[in-house]
Design a protein around this motif. Structure first.
Motif, PDB file in Angstrom:
ATOM      1  N   GLU A  29       0.427  21.708 -10.490  1.00  0.00           N
ATOM      2  CA  GLU A  29       0.942  21.078 -10.026  1.00  0.00           C
ATOM      3  C   GLU A  29       1.693  19.954  -9.345  1.00  0.00           C
ATOM      4  O   GLU A  29       1.132  19.504 -11.350  1.00  0.00           O
ATOM      5  N   ASN A  30       2.066  19.905  -9.238  1.00  0.00           N
ATOM      6  CA  ASN A  30       2.678  18.279  -9.046  1.00  0.00           C
ATOM      7  C   ASN A  30       2.300  17.496  -7.678  1.00  0.00           C
ATOM      8  O   ASN A  30       2.035  17.565  -6.683  1.00  0.00           O
ATOM      9  N   ALA A  31       1.829  16.375  -8.600  1.00  0.00           N
ATOM     10  CA  ALA A  31       1.815  15.120  -7.415  1.00  0.00           C
ATOM     11  C   ALA A  31       2.660  14.364  -6.397  1.00  0.00           C
ATOM     12  O   ALA A  31       4.163  14.572  -7.148  1.00  0.00           O
ATOM     13  N   TRP A  32       3.448  14.117  -5.338  1.00  0.00           N
ATOM     14  CA  TRP A  32       3.853  13.798  -4.314  1.00  0.00           C
ATOM     15  C   TRP A  32       3.823  12.324  -4.227  1.00  0.00           C
ATOM     16  O   TRP A  32       2.487  12.408  -3.652  1.00  0.00           O
ATOM     17  N   GLN A  33       4.269  11.414  -4.324  1.00  0.00           N
ATOM     18  CA  GLN A  33       5.473  11.982  -5.694  1.00  0.00           C
ATOM     19  C   GLN A  33       4.871  11.735  -7.236  1.00  0.00           C
ATOM     20  O   GLN A  33       5.445  12.120  -8.352  1.00  0.00           O
ATOM     21  N   GLU A  34       3.783  10.517  -7.560  1.00  0.00           N
ATOM     22  CA  GLU A  34       3.352  10.752  -8.303  1.00  0.00           C
ATOM     23  C   GLU A  34       1.562  10.696  -8.332  1.00  0.00           C
ATOM     24  O   GLU A  34       0.856  10.418  -7.479  1.00  0.00           O
ATOM     25  N   ILE A  35       0.596  10.790  -9.871  1.00  0.00           N
ATOM     26  CA  ILE A  35      -0.553  11.356  -9.712  1.00  0.00           C
ATOM     27  C   ILE A  35      -1.066   9.868  -8.934  1.00  0.00           C
ATOM     28  O   ILE A  35      -2.458  10.044  -8.104  1.00  0.00           O
ATOM     29  N   GLU A  36      -0.809   8.295  -9.620  1.00  0.00           N
ATOM     30  CA  GLU A  36      -1.338   6.758  -8.310  1.00  0.00           C
ATOM     31  C   GLU A  36      -1.121   7.163  -7.063  1.00  0.00           C
ATOM     32  O   GLU A  36      -2.612   6.741  -6.575  1.00  0.00           O
ATOM     33  N   VAL A  37      -0.375   8.410  -6.399  1.00  0.00           N
ATOM     34  CA  VAL A  37      -0.786   8.740  -4.821  1.00  0.00           C
ATOM     35  C   VAL A  37      -2.332   9.006  -4.368  1.00  0.00           C
ATOM     36  O   VAL A  37      -2.656   8.643  -3.351  1.00  0.00           O
ATOM     37  N   TRP A  38      -3.035  10.051  -5.771  1.00  0.00           N
ATOM     38  CA  TRP A  38      -3.581  10.601  -5.214  1.00  0.00           C
ATOM     39  C   TRP A  38      -5.160   9.622  -4.972  1.00  0.00           C
ATOM     40  O   TRP A  38      -6.092   9.132  -4.355  1.00  0.00           O
ATOM     41  N   VAL A  39      -4.799   8.661  -5.947  1.00  0.00           N
ATOM     42  CA  VAL A  39      -6.165   7.377  -6.685  1.00  0.00           C
ATOM     43  C   VAL A  39      -5.828   6.449  -4.984  1.00  0.00           C
ATOM     44  O   VAL A  39      -6.393   6.250  -4.616  1.00  0.00           O
ATOM     45  N   LEU A  40      -4.618   6.270  -5.296  1.00  0.00           N
ATOM     46  CA  LEU A  40      -4.836   5.090  -3.406  1.00  0.00           C
ATOM     47  C   LEU A  40      -4.952   5.856  -2.333  1.00  0.00           C
ATOM     48  O   LEU A  40      -5.314   5.506  -1.214  1.00  0.00           O
ATOM     49  N   ALA A  41      -4.724   7.339  -2.361  1.00  0.00           N
ATOM     50  CA  ALA A  41      -5.773   7.668  -1.523  1.00  0.00           C
ATOM     51  C   ALA A  41      -6.905   8.035  -0.719  1.00  0.00           C
ATOM     52  O   ALA A  41      -7.276   8.190   0.178  1.00  0.00           O
ATOM     53  N   GLY A  42      -8.131   7.482  -1.462  1.00  0.00           N
ATOM     54  CA  GLY A  42      -9.176   7.652  -2.016  1.00  0.00           C
ATOM     55  C   GLY A  42      -9.739   5.782  -1.973  1.00  0.00           C
ATOM     56  O   GLY A  42     -10.649   5.822  -1.996  1.00  0.00           O
ATOM     57  N   HIS A  43      -8.473   4.796  -0.908  1.00  0.00           N
ATOM     58  CA  HIS A  43      -8.723   3.466  -0.983  1.00  0.00           C
ATOM     59  C   HIS A  43      -8.464   3.251   0.584  1.00  0.00           C
ATOM     60  O   HIS A  43      -8.373   3.724   0.839  1.00  0.00           O
ATOM     61  N   ASP A  44      -9.622   2.203   0.791  1.00  0.00           N
ATOM     62  CA  ASP A  44      -8.703   1.826   1.806  1.00  0.00           C
ATOM     63  C   ASP A  44      -7.761   0.413   1.048  1.00  0.00           C
ATOM     64  O   ASP A  44      -8.107  -0.646   0.082  1.00  0.00           O
ATOM     65  N   PRO A  55      -4.470  -2.549   2.148  1.00  0.00           N
ATOM     66  CA  PRO A  55      -4.747  -3.219   2.414  1.00  0.00           C
ATOM     67  C   PRO A  55      -3.809  -2.738   4.212  1.00  0.00           C
ATOM     68  O   PRO A  55      -3.015  -2.184   3.957  1.00  0.00           O
ATOM     69  N   VAL A  56      -3.746  -3.673   4.848  1.00  0.00           N
ATOM     70  CA  VAL A  56      -3.778  -3.430   6.371  1.00  0.00           C
ATOM     71  C   VAL A  56      -2.177  -3.406   6.538  1.00  0.00           C
ATOM     72  O   VAL A  56      -1.770  -2.370   7.434  1.00  0.00           O
ATOM     73  N   ASP A  57      -1.242  -3.501   5.979  1.00  0.00           N
ATOM     74  CA  ASP A  57      -0.184  -3.557   6.218  1.00  0.00           C
ATOM     75  C   ASP A  57       0.611  -2.765   5.288  1.00  0.00           C
ATOM     76  O   ASP A  57       1.922  -1.929   5.549  1.00  0.00           O
ATOM     77  N   TRP A  58       0.505  -1.972   4.717  1.00  0.00           N
ATOM     78  CA  TRP A  58       0.701  -0.730   3.987  1.00  0.00           C
ATOM     79  C   TRP A  58      -0.101   0.261   4.736  1.00  0.00           C
ATOM     80  O   TRP A  58      -1.116   0.579   5.587  1.00  0.00           O
ATOM     81  N   THR A  59       1.329   1.107   5.218  1.00  0.00           N
ATOM     82  CA  THR A  59       1.223   2.499   5.973  1.00  0.00           C
ATOM     83  C   THR A  59       1.227   3.583   5.147  1.00  0.00           C
ATOM     84  O   THR A  59       2.168   3.687   4.020  1.00  0.00           O
ATOM     85  N   PRO A  69       0.216  -2.469  -7.553  1.00  0.00           N
ATOM     86  CA  PRO A  69       0.138  -4.627  -6.644  1.00  0.00           C
ATOM     87  C   PRO A  69      -1.649  -4.592  -6.466  1.00  0.00           C
ATOM     88  O   PRO A  69      -1.851  -5.275  -6.197  1.00  0.00           O
ATOM     89  N   LEU A  70      -2.176  -2.683  -6.228  1.00  0.00           N
ATOM     90  CA  LEU A  70      -3.389  -2.988  -5.684  1.00  0.00           C
ATOM     91  C   LEU A  70      -4.276  -2.943  -6.429  1.00  0.00           C
ATOM     92  O   LEU A  70      -5.215  -3.589  -6.188  1.00  0.00           O
ATOM     93  N   ALA A  71      -4.052  -2.541  -7.439  1.00  0.00           N
ATOM     94  CA  ALA A  71      -4.566  -3.141  -9.150  1.00  0.00           C
ATOM     95  C   ALA A  71      -4.786  -4.498  -9.331  1.00  0.00           C
ATOM     96  O   ALA A  71      -5.251  -5.351 -10.407  1.00  0.00           O
ATOM     97  N   GLU A  72      -3.524  -5.175  -9.048  1.00  0.00           N
ATOM     98  CA  GLU A  72      -2.878  -6.558  -9.485  1.00  0.00           C
ATOM     99  C   GLU A  72      -4.331  -6.870  -8.169  1.00  0.00           C
ATOM    100  O   GLU A  72      -5.351  -8.271  -8.759  1.00  0.00           O
ATOM    101  N   GLN A  73      -4.656  -6.898  -6.617  1.00  0.00           N
ATOM    102  CA  GLN A  73      -4.708  -7.358  -6.062  1.00  0.00           C
ATOM    103  C   GLN A  73      -6.771  -7.443  -6.424  1.00  0.00           C
ATOM    104  O   GLN A  73      -7.123  -8.432  -6.040  1.00  0.00           O
ATOM    105  N   ARG A  74      -7.137  -6.235  -6.467  1.00  0.00           N
ATOM    106  CA  ARG A  74      -8.315  -6.083  -7.393  1.00  0.00           C
ATOM    107  C   ARG A  74      -8.927  -6.156  -8.721  1.00  0.00           C
ATOM    108  O   ARG A  74      -9.991  -6.721  -9.052  1.00  0.00           O
ATOM    109  N   GLY A  75      -7.762  -7.426  -9.424  1.00  0.00           N
ATOM    110  CA  GLY A  75      -8.393  -7.800 -10.850  1.00  0.00           C
ATOM    111  C   GLY A  75      -8.607  -6.748 -11.062  1.00  0.00           C
ATOM    112  O   GLY A  75      -9.286  -6.916 -12.194  1.00  0.00           O
TER     113      GLY A  75
END
Length: 195
Positions: A105-120, A122-126, A143-149
């Motif tokens: 399987e291929n992640a759309w576009q990158e595997i990191e997106v699957w990880v993002l999907a499991g998180h709340d 920032p409100v300005d991201w759609t 940027p999310l990893a940076e924001q969360r330290g």
């Protein structure tokens, strides 16, 4: 007996931190919480072309075949519209030429997106912008990893963020129906036939 799964990433050095907890969460969702998930670290693959290469896959099948029930090849799509057909070709080839069960399987576009999907997020991201972004790793994940330290933690935040995301697997499958759900369906079908 536990189901033994070897996940083949395009480069384990960062992908291992995401794929292991996500595939474990998927197996839990599929009522296979005792599945043993390993990520292929030898040989070191460095990119999609190596991960999909027949020589490299043959080496992996030969090395791990007796210790593994199912191989899962998981790569980034990287805006390559034809990637899915290439993965289907590898699945057929693995079965016919090597006698191995490979789900690809291929992640759309990158595997990191699957990880993002499991998180709340920032409100300005759609979510539509994230799914449509060519480089979501650079634009959103890092940027999310940076924001969360977490940028200095293993995998530049991938380990911690993926472990957290895996606890919300329902949300990942809801937000990523084009890629995680087909992978899940293929694994479910294989599990049903393997019984």
């Amino acid at each position: 007996m536990s189901t033994r799964i070897l996940v083949i990433p395009e480069d384990f050095r960062k992908d291992q931190y995401m794929l292991k907890p996500l595939i474990e969460a998927m197996c839990g969702y599929l009522a296979k919480p005792n599945a043993v998930i390993r990520v292929c670290t030898d040989p070191l693959l460095t990119g999609v072309s190596q991960a999909m290469g027949r020589n490299q896959l043959t080496e992996i099948f030969d090395r791990y075949g007796g210790m593994v029930d199912l191989f899962i090849l998981c790569v980034d799509r990287d805006c390559e519209a034809g990637r899915r057909s290439g993965l289907s070709d590898r699945e057929d080839w693995a079965k016919d030429a090597c006698g191995c069960t490979l789900i690809a399987e291929n992640a759309w576009q990158e595997i990191e997106v699957w990880v993002l999907a499991g998180h709340d997020l920032p409100v300005d991201w759609t979510w539509a912008e994230i799914r449509g972004e060519r480089d979501p790793k650079e634009m959103y994940f890092l940027p999310l990893a940076e924001q969360r330290g977490l940028a200095a933690t293993p995998g530049e935040g991938r380990k911690i963020l993926a472990e957290q995301a895996s606890r919300r697997y329902d949300r990942i499958r809801q937000l990523c129906p084009e890629d995680i759900v087909p992978l899940e369906s293929a694994v479910r079908e294989w599990l049903a036939e393997a019984v």
